[in-house]
Design a protein around this motif. Structure first.
Motif, PDB file in Angstrom:
ATOM      1  N   PHE A   6       0.736  -1.117   0.110  1.00  0.00           N
ATOM      2  CA  PHE A   6      -0.003  -0.189  -0.097  1.00  0.00           C
ATOM      3  C   PHE A   6       0.898   1.203  -0.082  1.00  0.00           C
ATOM      4  CE2 PHE A   6      -2.584  -3.441   1.679  1.00  0.00           C
ATOM      5  CZ  PHE A   6      -3.944  -2.979   1.234  1.00  0.00           C
ATOM      6  N   LEU A  32      -4.357   1.519   3.662  1.00  0.00           N
ATOM      7  CA  LEU A  32      -4.711   0.386   4.412  1.00  0.00           C
ATOM      8  C   LEU A  32      -4.854   0.944   5.858  1.00  0.00           C
ATOM      9  CD1 LEU A  32      -5.585  -2.619   5.286  1.00  0.00           C
ATOM     10  CD2 LEU A  32      -3.084  -3.006   5.556  1.00  0.00           C
ATOM     11  N   THR A 124      -9.001   1.002   2.287  1.00  0.00           N
ATOM     12  CA  THR A 124      -9.212  -0.318   2.823  1.00  0.00           C
ATOM     13  C   THR A 124      -8.973  -0.326   4.349  1.00  0.00           C
ATOM     14  OG1 THR A 124      -8.159  -1.207   0.948  1.00  0.00           O
ATOM     15  CG2 THR A 124      -8.530  -2.707   2.471  1.00  0.00           C
ATOM     16  N   VAL A 125     -10.098  -0.888   4.902  1.00  0.00           N
ATOM     17  CA  VAL A 125     -10.060  -0.864   6.623  1.00  0.00           C
ATOM     18  C   VAL A 125     -10.425  -2.327   6.937  1.00  0.00           C
ATOM     19  CG1 VAL A 125     -11.160  -0.039   8.607  1.00  0.00           C
ATOM     20  CG2 VAL A 125     -11.088   1.389   6.232  1.00  0.00           C
TER      21      VAL A 125
ATOM     22  N   LEU C 200      -7.977  -8.851   4.261  1.00  0.00           N
ATOM     23  CA  LEU C 200      -7.836  -7.824   3.307  1.00  0.00           C
ATOM     24  C   LEU C 200      -8.860  -8.030   2.057  1.00  0.00           C
ATOM     25  CD1 LEU C 200      -3.772  -7.785   2.810  1.00  0.00           C
ATOM     26  CD2 LEU C 200      -5.209  -5.738   3.823  1.00  0.00           C
ATOM     27  N   ALA C 203     -12.339  -6.687   3.239  1.00  0.00           N
ATOM     28  CA  ALA C 203     -12.365  -5.335   3.246  1.00  0.00           C
ATOM     29  C   ALA C 203     -12.762  -4.718   2.014  1.00  0.00           C
ATOM     30  CB  ALA C 203     -10.903  -4.728   3.968  1.00  0.00           C
ATOM     31  N   SER C 204     -12.158  -5.200   0.820  1.00  0.00           N
ATOM     32  CA  SER C 204     -12.460  -4.787  -0.412  1.00  0.00           C
ATOM     33  C   SER C 204     -13.482  -5.454  -1.354  1.00  0.00           C
ATOM     34  CB  SER C 204     -11.244  -4.460  -1.029  1.00  0.00           C
ATOM     35  OG  SER C 204     -10.364  -5.542  -0.989  1.00  0.00           O
TER      36      SER C 204
END
Ligand SMILES: Cc1cc2nc3c(=O)[nH]c(=O)nc-3n(C[C@H](O)[C@H](O)[C@H](O)COP(=O)(O)OP(=O)(O)OC[C@H]3O[C@@H](n4cnc5c(N)ncnc54)[C@H](O)[C@@H]3O)c2cc1C
Ligand SMILES: Cc1cc2nc3c(=O)[nH]c(=O)nc-3n(C[C@H](O)[C@H](O)[C@H](O)COP(=O)(O)OP(=O)(O)OC[C@H]3O[C@@H](n4cnc5c(N)ncnc54)[C@H](O)[C@@H]3O)c2cc1C
Ligand SMILES: Cc1cc2nc3c(=O)[nH]c(=O)nc-3n(C[C@H](O)[C@H](O)[C@H](O)COP(=O)(O)OP(=O)(O)OC[C@H]3O[C@@H](n4cnc5c(N)ncnc54)[C@H](O)[C@@H]3O)c2cc1C
Lengths: 435, 366, 284
Positions: A6, A32, A124-125, C200, C203-204
């Motif tokens: 990221f 992120l 993005t969390v 990850l 999340a997206s």
């Protein structure tokens, strides 16, 4: 772009981390954000004051959507002795304005909303994930993070530590020292639920109007600290906080014991009567002030918010400093990355300059001596409130004593208690610390 | 903020406002039915409790009370039908068929729905047991009618409608649910809430035998074994009459044996709070609470358990809750019926001994 | 294997409060969680996928906010998430809920293929009826296996399955056929912690969102309030219980005296129990 790379990683989803992640995502960076709680705000003390200005600079129309409880129209500052209080109340209809300046909020809801904005902005969390350490290359440059989940580490050009007061990652990674007991306050807090109508009636409020009470005096049993009470829509936040070092050095009291005493105080009890208590939370507040601010930037990392000790203890400001430092950090990082630069200590130093230019560092500097003063002059939190309440009683009681004699009684008591030199000295030191 | 459950309590008002008319084709539906749980040759006590409750409803409606008995062996069913009569049934529908020998959802659902369509009851009650809940859901869906779950109170309102009351949100609220324009009105009822009626052996009644058309080859699910609890070592917490549990107040893994000993003397089962599982003191199938077992024993003894809400929701249905805790302000005393303020590690052995001698003495006396 | 898991977003029971004046449930600020019982089904589904390959799709019917729970399920490792949301579903009882979910499953099957297994929780912690699983099974003609404590054997290619199912006095070992509706007993497994890659991806990932029409539901008469035969007429607080526990044994001389006091009190309140315990003890 490698798999898990990221532009920036933000550690923590409190006000500072959210501000940073939001601004970075807004600028189109690949961000992120990693939060250890089940959701943003899940680990945060519940009630708080939101200062609109800092948030307006990030989300100008936040008022349309943010979960706000009440806007503040009245501030009460109370000096308490065991039987009552003497104080100042300030209330004005001017605060019923289009864009009020201060609101009460419930952090759990507010942080959740803010986090949603961050996601909508494109970051993005991930939640329930704890950053355990920083990943470094051979030269010590920070290149990413490791987490407590199975799998590979995640890399980024820069890591923004917005991990709050405990700052375990920063400490574990040697970026910062251990917290010193004299630099942190321990605050405990409870939510008291009452129907909205009852709160409105008790505090003389209508609509979304709210009240803040700040109190000091014998309630902290000689320790340096304050207590507070805020009105939310259907609940009241009450809490009390003292320096951690004082709990061990000065008082016998436990934080919870202090809170119980405060709630039982004749000036407070009627305000809470009949309420249902939920949630009891304890939290540290960094109150070391200017002198406790750690290193803020290094190669591949920087620190924002409580992790950087940015709290103005005198004015109970924290989240606004957090948001502002988060924003300034994001602006610095975005400028660097979008112009193809590297996130070296040298380049990131622009963030430190920006903080110095802002109200944040100016205020931190202004009050840099206040703690030293309070610690040496404990009578300020104990003796003066007592004297004030005595004086007020003497003054207001109509008992056949003439006013001039009352005046001299009041003065005599003050002298006897502190001596003219002490009084003058306190006034002088307080002025200097305040300036 | 909006609610997450599709039907929040606040919506109740708007729903109640909707007056629903019973359609013509349901007007012929009459009588109160109780599904009789009959397994391993025994009638489940909840079915008898329901006959008692059903009797009251039937009398108020001035209709008949029927028991419905399904099973593999005709003779055993006839015997059980007699018991139903003595507990208040006017009529018992008996369906004997080898396919029905063990409970299986598929054939039982088929027979029950056929019976309802043929005989048209207005009310059908089942026990809120594992079997009852498994069966009721499929029967109600097939019949496209309303089903109220896990009730603790039944009544008939002014308009001859079944008012079924059930606890929700861990017992902090009650709600009363009606099925206005469908029949039958179905409800499952929590065991041991309704009193067990006194049987009247002189009472007689009719038996209606019903021929079910079933073929074993049509049924995909086969029972290949039944492992009775009494032969098993593993936790039977959810079904035990007496449960004893320990919490962190036990202070060490060794002291778990104190809990086990007491449970054994009482012929019950034992368990503990979640931290004990996390510490590895007890296996996870012995955890009691929201993320462990929900238990409803007649007697629950909690030793050294603070009574956190997640624990509470798992034990609240117990008939009698006894708490032992050193802290008089422990939350468990807010919902326990009996409490002892004291050290569990001392009291548990004392209690085990005292129970042992008391039960032994009684046995000699009896 | 293709597996669907139905999950419901519920208010965290620990934080529900009843408004002291209006007796309504105060949900303001009450966090929501995935119904804890559903996680046992999800974990079982993930294990089967890990063993046999295939994919796990999680689905729910609920308000838009319920996508949070679906996303969370993705962090545990589920492959796909579908939310069915429409104001027409508001006020659904279990019959209307199973109608909507059965249609959702149908539509999902059209898109991604028919499932071998649909998992549901044993029951929820809010509605707590345990009726939705059986309802779906009935509507879709799935083999109904409720209260399953373990899957002993499964052969997806032949469509056979052997499970242990909790009955009232013991455990049934059942052999049956796929496709099946399975509701898992609590404690039969423990939900895993997803890997960082799962977190990850979750999340997206996109949560597929359908309204009634998109799910192919045209008969709104079966949905929501209109499609619900049950009517909630009254919600009220239970009569408050006589305060706290009665304390026993205060001032008693020794633990034995306390124990005897306690036993006397227990049997005074549960007279029938004494006899039953005696019988049980005699049998031992
Ligand atoms: C009782 C009390 C009352 C207060 N009242 C006010 C007030 O009225 N107004 C005001 O402006 N300020 C107030 N403050 C101060 C204010 O709360 C803080 O200044 C502010 O929350 C700081 O924001 P932050 O984002 O830096 O840190 P935090 O809000 O503490 O957020 C840090 C986040 O990082 C997460 N985290 C930590 N470590 C890790 C890790 N290793 N991996 C992943 N995530 C991690 C945490 O879970 C947390 O969500 C109060 C503080 C206290 C204790
Ligand atoms: C999502 C979630 C799900 C959960 N699910 C469950 C669940 O299913 N089941 C469950 O139990 N918990 C569950 N919990 C945990 C729950 O919140 C509590 O933490 C837990 O129940 C506390 O266990 P305890 O009572 O044993 O320990 P504690 O709360 O530590 O209580 C110990 C008690 O023992 C007393 N004590 C100490 N010494 C003695 C002594 N010598 N004699 C007698 N008393 C003594 C103390 O006064 C205290 O009250 C869950 C939590 C969460 C967040
Ligand atoms: C207090 C209260 C009492 C109620 N009483 C009744 C009643 O007696 N009869 C009645 O018919 N309705 C009743 N309802 C309505 C019922 O709760 C709703 O129909 C709800 O949508 C599903 O029922 P449940 O929560 O009981 O689920 P259960 O049947 O207990 O759920 C079993 C499983 O089905 C799945 N599931 C359930 N709902 C969903 C969903 N929305 N999305 C995805 N999967 C799902 C989950 O896997 C869940 O674990 C009640 C509601 C409330 C709030």
């Amino acid at each position: 772009m490698t798999r898990n790379h990221f532009d920036a990683i933000v550690v923590g989803a409190g006000p500072s981390g959210n501000a940073a992640a939001y601004m970075l995502a807004q600028r189109g960076l690949n961000v992120l954000q990693i939060e250890r709680g089940e959701y943003a705000g899940s680990k945060n003390v519940q009630g708080a004051i939101l200062y609109a200005d800092a948030l307006e600079k990030i989300i100008p129309d936040f008022r349309d959507e943010a979960p706000l409880e009440r806007h503040i129209v009245e501030q009460r500052v109370w000096m308490m002795d065991d039987a009552g209080h003497t104080g100042m109340h300030h209330r004005s209809d001017d605060y019923n304005e289009d864009k009020p300046n201060r609101y009460t909020i419930l952090r759990a809801q507010f942080d959740k909303w803010f986090s949603r904005c961050v996601k909508e902005a494109g970051a993005t969390v991930i939640y329930e994930t704890t950053v355990t350490s920083l990943m470094r290359d051979a030269s010590g440059w920070v290149v990413g993070v490791h987490t407590d989940r199975n799998g590979e580490g995640i890399t980024a050009d820069v890591v923004i530590l917005a991990e709050g007061v405990n700052g375990l990652v920063g400490r574990a990674s040697g970026l910062r020292e251990e917290l010193k007991p004299e630099n942190v306050a321990l605050a405990v807090k409870e939510m008291h639920f009452l129907p909205q109508e009852v709160i409105d009636a008790r505090f003389n409020l209508k609509g979304d109007e709210g009240v803040v009470i700040e109190a000091m005096g014998t309630i902290t049993e000689g320790m340096v600290g304050t207590a507070f009470l805020y009105t939310n829509r259907e609940s009241i936040s009450v809490g009390i906080g003292c320096m951690v070092s004082d709990f061990t050095d000065v008082g016998q009291a436990t934080p919870h014991g202090l809170l119980d005493r405060f709630k039982a105080h004749p000036s407070i009890r009627p305000l809470l009567e009949g309420s249902e208590i939920k949630e009891y939370a304890a939290h540290l507040i960094p109150e070391g002030g200017y002198k406790a601010i750690p290193e803020l930037v290094g190669n591949g990392w920087l620190v924002v918010g409580d992790a950087g000790h940015f709290v103005n203890a005198v004015h109970r400001e924290g989240s606004n400093l957090a948001m502002t430092t988060g924003r300034l950090a994001a602006e610095t990082v975005a400028d660097i990355i979008l112009s193809g630069g590297s996130c070296s200590r040298h380049n990131l130093a622009a963030y430190v300059d920006a903080v110095k230019e802002s109200f944040v560092m100016k205020d931190m500097k202004k009050y840099k001596d206040i703690h030293g003063f309070l610690k040496k002059g404990r009578h300020v939190v104990d003796l003066y409130p007592r004297l004030m309440n005595r004086a007020a009683q003497t003054w207001f009681r109509v008992d056949g004593v003439d006013k001039r004699s009352k005046e001299s009684t009041i003065m005599r008591e003050a002298w006897r208690a502190r001596g003219i030199g002490g009084l003058m000295g306190d006034a002088f030191k307080l002025m200097r610390a305040w300036r | 903020m909006n609610s997450s459950a599709p039907r929040p309590a606040a919506a109740a008002g708007s729903r109640a406002g909707m007056k629903k008319e019973l359609p013509e084709h349901f007007r012929s539906y009459k009588h109160v039915w109780v599904f009789i749980e009959f397994e391993q040759g025994e009638i489940h006590p909840v079915s008898l409790e329901l006959l008692g409750e059903g009797r009251k409803l039937a009398d108020q409606l001035q209709v008949e009370l029927a028991g419905v008995l399904l099973g593999g062996c005709g003779a055993a069913l006839t015997g059980a039908a007699g018991i139903c009569h003595s507990y208040g049934a006017d009529v018992v529908y008996v369906v004997a068929h080898p396919v029905l020998a063990d409970y299986r959802n598929e054939p039982y659902t088929r027979v029950m729905t056929d019976l309802v369509r043929k005989f048209e009851p207005e009310i059908m009650l089942l026990g809120a047991t594992v079997l009852g809940r498994d069966l009721a859901g499929s029967v109600a869906t097939t019949l496209q009618t309303g089903l109220t779950a896990d009730c603790t109170e039944l009544a008939i309102d002014d308009e001859r409608s079944l008012a079924a009351t059930r606890p929700t949100f861990g017992g902090s609220l009650l709600c009363t649910i009606h099925t206005l324009n469908f029949r039958p009105q179905m409800a499952t009822v929590r065991p041991r809430v309704m009193p067990l009626p006194v049987p009247d052996t002189s009472r007689t009644g009719r038996i209606v035998e019903y021929q079910a058309e079933l073929e074993e080859s049509d049924i995909v699910t086969k029972v290949i074994d039944f492992l009775a609890d009494r032969n098993s070592e593993s936790a039977q917490l959810a079904f035990a009459d007496v449960a004893v549990a320990g919490g962190l107040g036990l202070r060490s893994a060794e002291n778990v044996s104190l809990v086990r000993d007491l449970a054994q003397v009482l012929g019950g089962d034992w368990g503990g709070s979640r931290p004990l599982v996390q510490k590895g003191w007890i296996p996870s199938d012995r955890q009691i609470g929201q993320t462990g077992k929900t238990i409803r024993p007649r007697l629950y003894i909690a030793a050294g358990i603070s009574g956190a809400i997640q624990h509470r929701v798992g034990v609240e249905g117990s008939d009698l809750i006894v708490a032992i805790n050193t802290d008089p302000n422990a939350p468990i005393f807010e919902f326990a019926h009996l409490g002892v303020v004291g050290d569990a590690t001392v009291l548990l052995p004392a209690l085990t001994e005292a129970f042992r001698s008391r039960l032994a003495v009684n046995r000699l006396a009896g | 294997m293709r597996i669907f898991v139905c999950i419901k977003q519920v208010p965290d029971s620990a934080q529900i409060r009843v408004h002291p004046v209006t007796n309504t449930i105060m949900r303001q600020g009450v966090p929501t969680i995935i119904n804890p019982y559903d996680l046992f089904g999800l974990e079982e589904a993930l294990r089967l996928r890990d063993r046999f390959g295939g994919e796990v799709t999680v689905m729910t019917m609920g308000p838009p906010m319920a996508s949070d729970s679906l996303r969370k399920a993705l962090t545990y490792g589920a492959d796909r998430a579908v939310l069915l949301t429409d104001r027409f579903f508001a006020g659904s009882d279990t019959l209307a809920t199973s109608y909507a979910l059965a249609n959702l499953i149908q539509k999902a099957s059209d898109n991604w293929g028919k499932p071998d297994i649909v998992f549901c929780g044993k029951q929820t912690i809010d509605g707590d009826t345990a009726q939705v699983g059986p309802g779906i099974a009935r509507r879709l003609g799935l083999t109904q296996l409720t209260y399953v404590s373990s899957i002993d054997a499964i052969d997806p290619s032949h469509g056979t399955i052997t499970v242990r199912r909790r009955a009232d006095h013991g455990v049934q070992v059942l052999q049956s056929r796929l496709p099946a509706m399975i509701t898992m007993m609590e404690g039969s497994n423990e939900i895993r912690r997803g890997r960082i890659e799962d977190a990850l991806r979750a999340a997206s990932a996109e949560v597929v969102q359908w309204n009634a029409a998109a799910a192919g539901i045209t008969d709104l008469g079966h949905c929501g309030l209109r499609g619900s035969p049950t009517v909630v007429k009254k919600v009220f607080a239970p009569p408050s219980r006589e305060e706290k526990a009665t304390l026993v044994g205060e001032g008693a001389a020794n633990p034995t005296a306390v124990a005897n006091d306690l036993i006397t009190q227990i049997f005074a309140r549960q007279p029938v129990l004494e006899g039953d315990l005696m019988h049980a003890a005699a049998r031992h």
